[in-house]
Design a protein around this motif. Sequence first.
Motif, short mmCIF file in Angstrom:
data_model
loop_
_atom_site.label_atom_id
_atom_site.label_comp_id
_atom_site.label_asym_id
_atom_site.label_seq_id
_atom_site.Cartn_x
_atom_site.Cartn_y
_atom_site.Cartn_z
N VAL A 214 58.62 46.89 52.01
CA VAL A 214 59.63 45.91 51.74
C VAL A 214 60.00 46.05 50.35
CG1 VAL A 214 60.26 43.40 51.36
CG2 VAL A 214 59.00 44.21 53.40
N LEU A 215 58.93 46.50 49.33
CA LEU A 215 59.38 46.74 47.96
C LEU A 215 60.16 48.10 47.86
CD1 LEU A 215 56.06 45.75 46.30
CD2 LEU A 215 58.21 44.72 45.93
N ALA A 269 65.59 37.26 48.91
CA ALA A 269 64.72 37.18 50.17
C ALA A 269 63.57 38.23 50.21
CB ALA A 269 65.97 37.67 51.24
N VAL A 270 63.69 39.18 49.37
CA VAL A 270 62.56 39.91 49.34
C VAL A 270 61.39 39.17 48.55
CG1 VAL A 270 61.63 42.28 48.41
CG2 VAL A 270 63.78 42.12 49.53
N LEU A 271 61.66 38.74 47.28
CA LEU A 271 60.76 37.86 46.71
C LEU A 271 60.03 36.74 47.61
CD1 LEU A 271 62.09 37.67 43.00
CD2 LEU A 271 60.43 39.23 44.05
N ALA A 272 61.04 36.02 48.23
CA ALA A 272 60.55 35.13 49.04
C ALA A 272 59.54 35.65 50.36
CB ALA A 272 61.66 34.33 49.90
N GLY A 273 59.87 36.68 50.78
CA GLY A 273 58.85 37.25 51.89
C GLY A 273 57.70 37.67 51.17
N LEU A 274 57.64 38.03 49.80
CA LEU A 274 56.30 38.64 49.46
C LEU A 274 55.80 37.72 48.53
CD1 LEU A 274 57.57 42.16 48.48
CD2 LEU A 274 56.11 41.49 50.49
N ARG A 275 56.04 36.43 48.53
CA ARG A 275 55.52 35.29 47.73
C ARG A 275 54.12 35.13 47.81
NH1 ARG A 275 57.94 32.47 51.46
NH2 ARG A 275 57.15 30.79 52.31
#
Length: 282
Positions: A214-215, A269-275
């Motif tokens: 994802v990153l 959205a990426v940060l929310a998925g990896l929080r």
Amino acid sequence: MTPLDKAVAADRPRPGGPRRRRARGTAPLPLLLPALIGLVFLVLPLLALLLRAPWRSMPDLLTSSEVWQALRLSLVCATAATAVSLVIGVPLAWLLARVEFPGRGLVRALVTLPLVLPPVVGGVALLMALGRNGVVGRWLDSWFGITLPFTTTGVVLAEAFVAMPFLVISVEGTLRAADPRYEEAATTLGASRFTAFRRVTLPLIAPGIAAGAVLAWARALGEFGATITFAGNFPGRTQTMPLAVYLALQNDPQAAVALSLVLLAVSIAVLAGLRDRWMTAS
């Protein structure tokens, strides 16, 4: 036992006893003011982007053929770059984490170099390596007729070059945290090293691979410098969303803001998925 040791020992939770909460005091003023300034410095540009967004004309701006063309190309190329990173990055991370060999520290430094290398320099390096007159590109052109610069494939390669280190670092850290005894047990039961990796190691490190992918995908989606240097800015062929933002900023600032909001939404959205993996304390 010194008074400091007694204080530390007293603060440790007793076996079977309730876990103490960490003390929460007021922040001292010399630390609070710089912290607030740093917060404003990071949040203010994003807030200004939201305040200056042309919300009324946003549907028309985002439904234009040029925007959808750039968005589709960005999604396809970022996904392809992530796939390339997975195919060659996961084995590279396993090599760095599991195999002792001379110069491993140097190899790790070279792998992470694109993280700190200016993207434009990365694009120039790709041209020197894979261009028509490059170290490898000349042979690809003369032997197979393959030309990589200023093509969609060139976009994928440029994005993979800058994004793969994120995947390698994430997977290597997960591999180092995983217990290698499971792999050793599988090999003692007759499994080959590759079978142990495929059947035992991969399921163990799947969360780390997903986070790294994802990153890497998000980094590839936002790549600009290496892409424009190695692949150019041709609409429909190499013009990704960041390049479209740069071009629109010169001709239509409102369209540039609208495109920037799309990339901002993807980043959130990426940060929310990896929080749970990257933004919570242990």
